[in-house]
Every structure is written in C-alpha cells, then in structure tokens.
Design a protein around this motif. Structure first.
Motif, PDB file in Angstrom:
ATOM      1  N   SER A  63       0.828  -1.211   0.000  1.00 58.93           N
ATOM      2  CA  SER A  63       0.000   0.000   0.000  1.00 58.93           C
ATOM      3  C   SER A  63       0.864   1.263   0.000  1.00 58.93           C
ATOM      4  CB  SER A  63      -0.942   0.001   1.209  1.00 58.93           C
ATOM      5  OG  SER A  63      -0.223  -0.080   2.431  1.00 58.93           O
ATOM      6  N   LEU A  64       2.049   1.190   0.619  1.00 60.72           N
ATOM      7  CA  LEU A  64       2.982   2.320   0.559  1.00 60.72           C
ATOM      8  C   LEU A  64       3.461   2.530  -0.876  1.00 60.72           C
ATOM      9  CD1 LEU A  64       4.704   4.472   2.024  1.00 60.72           C
ATOM     10  CD2 LEU A  64       6.464   2.700   2.341  1.00 60.72           C
ATOM     11  N   PHE A  65       3.723   1.443  -1.573  1.00 58.55           N
ATOM     12  CA  PHE A  65       4.089   1.503  -2.989  1.00 58.55           C
ATOM     13  C   PHE A  65       3.019   2.244  -3.791  1.00 58.55           C
ATOM     14  CE2 PHE A  65       3.257  -0.621  -7.096  1.00 58.55           C
ATOM     15  CZ  PHE A  65       4.416  -0.293  -7.791  1.00 58.55           C
ATOM     16  N   ILE A  66       1.755   1.922  -3.538  1.00 48.05           N
ATOM     17  CA  ILE A  66       0.656   2.563  -4.259  1.00 48.05           C
ATOM     18  C   ILE A  66       0.533   4.036  -3.868  1.00 48.05           C
ATOM     19  CG2 ILE A  66      -1.867   2.598  -4.501  1.00 48.05           C
ATOM     20  CD1 ILE A  66      -1.821  -0.437  -4.345  1.00 48.05           C
ATOM     21  N   LEU A  67       0.640   4.341  -2.575  1.00 45.65           N
ATOM     22  CA  LEU A  67       0.539   5.728  -2.117  1.00 45.65           C
ATOM     23  C   LEU A  67       1.622   6.602  -2.752  1.00 45.65           C
ATOM     24  CD1 LEU A  67      -0.595   7.942  -0.241  1.00 45.65           C
ATOM     25  CD2 LEU A  67       0.946   7.083   1.543  1.00 45.65           C
ATOM     26  N   LEU A  68       2.849   6.116  -2.751  1.00 52.93           N
ATOM     27  CA  LEU A  68       3.949   6.880  -3.346  1.00 52.93           C
ATOM     28  C   LEU A  68       3.746   7.053  -4.845  1.00 52.93           C
ATOM     29  CD1 LEU A  68       6.960   5.256  -1.450  1.00 52.93           C
ATOM     30  CD2 LEU A  68       6.020   7.548  -1.095  1.00 52.93           C
ATOM     31  N   LEU A  69       3.204   6.031  -5.478  1.00 50.67           N
ATOM     32  CA  LEU A  69       2.946   6.109  -6.914  1.00 50.67           C
ATOM     33  C   LEU A  69       1.873   7.152  -7.217  1.00 50.67           C
ATOM     34  CD1 LEU A  69       3.890   4.750  -9.530  1.00 50.67           C
ATOM     35  CD2 LEU A  69       2.038   3.096  -9.246  1.00 50.67           C
ATOM     36  N   ARG A  82       1.314   9.776  -5.502  1.00 50.35           N
ATOM     37  CA  ARG A  82       1.869  11.097  -5.220  1.00 50.35           C
ATOM     38  C   ARG A  82       3.000  11.485  -6.168  1.00 50.35           C
ATOM     39  NH1 ARG A  82       2.258  11.658   1.387  1.00 50.35           N
ATOM     40  NH2 ARG A  82       0.008  11.884   1.769  1.00 50.35           N
ATOM     41  N   TYR A  83       3.435  10.550  -6.962  1.00 48.27           N
ATOM     42  CA  TYR A  83       4.582  10.816  -7.835  1.00 48.27           C
ATOM     43  C   TYR A  83       4.232  11.880  -8.872  1.00 48.27           C
ATOM     44  CZ  TYR A  83       8.188  10.112 -11.373  1.00 48.27           C
ATOM     45  OH  TYR A  83       9.200  10.315 -12.274  1.00 48.27           O
ATOM     46  N   THR A 134      11.270  10.483  -5.420  1.00 43.90           N
ATOM     47  CA  THR A 134      10.073   9.684  -5.146  1.00 43.90           C
ATOM     48  C   THR A 134      10.089   8.387  -5.942  1.00 43.90           C
ATOM     49  OG1 THR A 134       8.819  11.717  -4.764  1.00 43.90           O
ATOM     50  CG2 THR A 134       7.556   9.710  -5.100  1.00 43.90           C
ATOM     51  N   LEU A 135      10.628   8.424  -7.154  1.00 48.96           N
ATOM     52  CA  LEU A 135      10.692   7.229  -7.992  1.00 48.96           C
ATOM     53  C   LEU A 135      11.559   6.154  -7.345  1.00 48.96           C
ATOM     54  CD1 LEU A 135       9.481   6.374 -10.683  1.00 48.96           C
ATOM     55  CD2 LEU A 135      11.577   7.128 -11.803  1.00 48.96           C
ATOM     56  N   TYR A 136      12.624   6.566  -6.687  1.00 50.03           N
ATOM     57  CA  TYR A 136      13.469   5.609  -5.973  1.00 50.03           C
ATOM     58  C   TYR A 136      12.725   5.036  -4.752  1.00 50.03           C
ATOM     59  CZ  TYR A 136      17.599   6.583  -8.765  1.00 50.03           C
ATOM     60  OH  TYR A 136      18.500   6.679  -9.808  1.00 50.03           O
ATOM     61  N   TYR A 137      11.964   5.866  -4.060  1.00 49.18           N
ATOM     62  CA  TYR A 137      11.160   5.383  -2.934  1.00 49.18           C
ATOM     63  C   TYR A 137      10.131   4.358  -3.405  1.00 49.18           C
ATOM     64  CZ  TYR A 137      13.058   9.339  -0.245  1.00 49.18           C
ATOM     65  OH  TYR A 137      13.882  10.223   0.398  1.00 49.18           O
ATOM     66  N   ILE A 138       9.511   4.631  -4.549  1.00 47.58           N
ATOM     67  CA  ILE A 138       8.513   3.717  -5.106  1.00 47.58           C
ATOM     68  C   ILE A 138       9.145   2.355  -5.394  1.00 47.58           C
ATOM     69  CG2 ILE A 138       7.037   3.255  -7.106  1.00 47.58           C
ATOM     70  CD1 ILE A 138       6.616   6.311  -7.299  1.00 47.58           C
ATOM     71  N   SER A 139      10.296   2.368  -6.038  1.00 51.79           N
ATOM     72  CA  SER A 139      10.976   1.115  -6.379  1.00 51.79           C
ATOM     73  C   SER A 139      11.397   0.358  -5.124  1.00 51.79           C
ATOM     74  CB  SER A 139      12.200   1.408  -7.252  1.00 51.79           C
ATOM     75  OG  SER A 139      11.823   2.014  -8.464  1.00 51.79           O
ATOM     76  N   PHE A 140      11.857   1.086  -4.122  1.00 49.99           N
ATOM     77  CA  PHE A 140      12.303   0.446  -2.879  1.00 49.99           C
ATOM     78  C   PHE A 140      11.124  -0.188  -2.144  1.00 49.99           C
ATOM     79  CE2 PHE A 140      13.907   0.754   1.615  1.00 49.99           C
ATOM     80  CZ  PHE A 140      14.892  -0.216   1.464  1.00 49.99           C
ATOM     81  N   ILE A 195      -0.219   3.708 -13.186  1.00 49.04           N
ATOM     82  CA  ILE A 195       0.985   3.586 -14.006  1.00 49.04           C
ATOM     83  C   ILE A 195       0.689   3.987 -15.449  1.00 49.04           C
ATOM     84  CG2 ILE A 195       2.666   1.953 -14.930  1.00 49.04           C
ATOM     85  CD1 ILE A 195       2.382   0.373 -12.321  1.00 49.04           C
ATOM     86  N   ILE A 196      -0.451   3.546 -15.972  1.00 47.79           N
ATOM     87  CA  ILE A 196      -0.826   3.899 -17.342  1.00 47.79           C
ATOM     88  C   ILE A 196      -1.058   5.408 -17.466  1.00 47.79           C
ATOM     89  CG2 ILE A 196      -2.603   3.611 -19.109  1.00 47.79           C
ATOM     90  CD1 ILE A 196      -2.956   0.737 -18.069  1.00 47.79           C
ATOM     91  N   ARG A 197      -1.738   5.978 -16.462  1.00 50.34           N
ATOM     92  CA  ARG A 197      -2.051   7.408 -16.519  1.00 50.34           C
ATOM     93  C   ARG A 197      -0.790   8.260 -16.425  1.00 50.34           C
ATOM     94  NH1 ARG A 197      -3.509  10.870 -12.298  1.00 50.34           N
ATOM     95  NH2 ARG A 197      -3.765   9.084 -10.900  1.00 50.34           N
ATOM     96  N   LYS A 198       0.212   7.779 -15.662  1.00 46.57           N
ATOM     97  CA  LYS A 198       1.442   8.553 -15.466  1.00 46.57           C
ATOM     98  C   LYS A 198       2.622   8.002 -16.260  1.00 46.57           C
ATOM     99  CE  LYS A 198       0.282  10.173 -10.811  1.00 46.57           C
ATOM    100  NZ  LYS A 198       0.776  10.407  -9.440  1.00 46.57           N
ATOM    101  N   ARG A 199       2.342   7.215 -17.285  1.00 41.40           N
ATOM    102  CA  ARG A 199       3.401   6.513 -18.007  1.00 41.40           C
ATOM    103  C   ARG A 199       4.447   7.463 -18.596  1.00 41.40           C
ATOM    104  NH1 ARG A 199      -1.221   6.633 -20.860  1.00 41.40           N
ATOM    105  NH2 ARG A 199      -1.196   7.323 -23.056  1.00 41.40           N
ATOM    106  N   ASN A 200       4.040   8.653 -18.990  1.00 42.73           N
ATOM    107  CA  ASN A 200       4.973   9.575 -19.629  1.00 42.73           C
ATOM    108  C   ASN A 200       6.038  10.098 -18.677  1.00 42.73           C
ATOM    109  OD1 ASN A 200       3.666   9.369 -22.114  1.00 42.73           O
ATOM    110  ND2 ASN A 200       2.250  11.041 -21.638  1.00 42.73           N
TER     111      ASN A 200
END
Length: 360
Positions: free
Chosen positions: A110-116, A118-119, A125-131, A155-160
């Motif tokens: 759920s932290l992965f999703i929250l950070l995503l 907010r990205y 933040t991208l490194y936090y998401i991956s971690f 992910i699809i919405r923010k793919r760019n």
C-alpha cells in the motif's frame, strides 16, 4: 536464526524425524525482522508479533493519507480508526496479532501505491517507489504482484513521467538486492524456486478448498467474505455503494481509483485464489469507505443539531479511540488466534502435539 545463526537461509523444525531444515517457501525479510525483535525482547511470542503489529500501525498512516487525499481529514481519522478494529487486521488469522507476514506485505504494497499516486516527476520519489515495491516482493515473493496490478491504472495514466532511465536504475537496484538473496540461496538450495513456483501454481487454480459456488473458483469466497469481515461485512458493501454514488457527483480520480482497488482485488482472487487472506489488500479502501460514510453521517447529525457539539479534531480522536477499544473488546479473538493456528497445524500433519510444544 537467533540460536543457530541461519540468517541467510531461514530454517525451521519440521515435524517427524527431519529436524532442522531449510525453509524455502517464503522470502526472509519477515523472519529477519522477527529475529531482530527476538534479540531485543525476552518474550519470544511477543517478539515475533512485533513486526506485523508495527506494520499495522504504519498502515494506518497510509490509510489516513489515502483518505485525506480522496476526501477530507475527518474521513481520514475515521478510516484509520476503522482499520485498527476491522477483523482481518485486528483479530483474524494473518492479522497484526498473528505474527504472519501479510501485514508487512500490506504495508509495503500500500505504501508503494501511495507513493505512486503522489509521484509527480520527482526523481527521489521514484526511488522510494521502487524500494517499497522491492520490499513487498522480499516480504512474500510474487504475492506482492497484486499491488502492481491494482496500481496499473495509475501507471498507465502517469506513463509519460514514470518510464524513464531513473525508473530503470531504481528498479534494477532495488530488485537487484532481492535477486542477490535468491542467487545466494539457489547455490546451496535449488529448492528456493518454490518461492516463485508456489504462488504461480496457486494462481493457476490448483488446490481447491471448501465448496466454491462455481466450478471456476478454487475457494468459497462468496460464503467466507462476510465472515472474514464480520461484523463489518454489510458495512463494507453498503459503504462501497455510497462511495460509488459519491463519485458520480464529484468525478474525483482519487475516489475512482479506490473504487477500482476494492472491486479488483476480490474479483481477481475469486478467479485465481484459494485462501481468504489473499483479499486482505481490499481492507485499505474498505476502511476508507466506512470512514467516509461514518464522517458524513456525523456531519449530517451536526447540521440537524442532533449532535449539538462542534468537536475539535483532538476530541474526535479521543472519542474515536474509545469507540475503537469498545468495538475491539466485543470481537472474540479465541477462534482466530494462535490456538486456531495450532489446531490447523495438528490437523494438517495428522499428529498429536504435546501440550506446550512451540509451533513455529
């Protein structure tokens, strides 16, 4: 780990004459945390539950943040309090008090999703998401994939802004740490592939449990879901409907994502799963929706002067904690705790275990 020093490859006391053998069914991060906790606390039973209990507390922060972004602070407080008492979290098997790994998986996922969510094109933040994603994988292997599937619309919405060289570097670095452990273990124990194969076999529908309503199901989710959430089963359904109606007026993307989350998880596992605790990730949006309805009802009562006091947030929190403790006290824990697990263990092994024997 604590007594024998098996930190890289977890070992366990298997039934019968096998003795101490390598445990290769799960990734080790939860066992590492429990071993560290056991070094700190004298009470081993308490120590092994500390990581999952702490993960549940941290999950309330994620619930609060998601609810506040989608709705408001009053909803966020109510949702956090509901999360602390809802049975899958507070008293059920694989809950915060059971010492299992699912609560840590729920937190990291759920932290992965929250950070995503907010990205916003910030490299850090991208490194936090991956971690966070790597920690979810290191907690329960491919079972963490449900959070990636839930996050697909984001992910699809923010793919760019997501797919760039920094994602490649961060994902490779984070997952590389997990891969190092797999490689180190594989050299000595090729059976570690069961960590990967196990979830895939269960996802293929093998191992039907109970009496499912339809032939394509491997578990009677329709019968067990209301029991799993008792006494919140009806509240989950009704609050989800209310949240859907609310979205029709607001058209808020954060609210739509939470609706997707709570619908996708049970739908996916109805088709692929064979354990009730697989649907645990849907608890996050379920608590937010119950918190939404609770806060709206309270606000309506205040507007109609049924409740004639305008409470501050501190007073809301105190009242909420009192209600939380009261509800928690009324929910029986005897059939869900370690005694239940022990009975299941005995039945699975078809053996009688002497009184007082530790169950690991």
């Amino acid at each position: 780990m604590v007594t024998e020093g098996y930190w890289v490859v977890p070992h366990w006391n298997t039934p019968g004459a096998y003795g101490l053998t390598a445990f290769l069914e799960k990734t080790p991060i939860v066992f590492w945390l429990q071993a560290v906790s056991a070094h700190i606390f004298d009470d081993i039973e308490f120590a092994v539950r500390v990581p999952s209990a702490l993960a549940a507390v941290l999950c309330t922060i994620v619930v609060y943040s998601l609810a506040q972004e989608a709705y408001d602070r009053r909803t966020a407080i109510a949702a956090s309090l509901v999360f602390l008492v809802i049975p899958p979290v507070s008293v059920g098997k694989h809950s915060a008090r059971s010492g299992d790994m699912d609560m840590l998986l729920l937190f990291f996922g759920s932290l992965f999703i929250l950070l995503l969510l907010r990205y916003d094109d910030e490299i850090k933040t991208l490194y936090y998401i991956s971690f966070a994603g790597a920690l979810a994988v290191f907690t329960k292997g491919f079972n963490a994939g449900i959070f990636l599937l839930v996050a697909l619309p984001v992910i699809i919405r923010k793919r760019n802004i997501i797919f760039n060289r920094h994602l490649l570097i961060s994902a490779t670095t984070s997952l590389g740490i997990v891969a190092v452990w797999f490689f180190a273990v594989y050299i000595e124990h090729p059976g570690v592939v069961s960590v990967i194969v196990g979830p895939l076999e269960r996802a293929s529908g093998s191992g039907t449990i109970g009496d499912p309503a339809f032939s394509f199901m491997s578990y009677p989710y329709f019968d067990r879901l209301p029991i799993y959430f008792w006494p919140f089963g009806s509240a989950v359904l009704l609050s989800t409907i209310c949240a859907g109606v609310n979205y029709l007026y607001t058209r808020d993307s954060a609210q739509l994502f939470l609706l997707w989350w709570i619908v996708f998880v049970p739908t996916f596992f109805i088709l692929t799963g064979n354990h009730i605790h697989y649907v645990l990730p849907m608890v996050i949006p379920a608590c937010i929706f119950i918190g939404l309805v609770s806060s709206r009802v309270w606000g309506l009562l205040q507007q109609r002067e049924v409740v004639g006091i305008d409470y501050t947030m501190t007073q809301y929190l105190i009242i909420g904690l009192i209600i939380t403790v009261g509800i928690h006290a009324m929910i029986p824990a005897g059939d869900y705790g370690s005694s239940w697990d022990k009975a299941q263990y005995e039945m699975a092994q078809n053996i009688d275990i002497p009184e007082g024997t530790p169950i690991y």
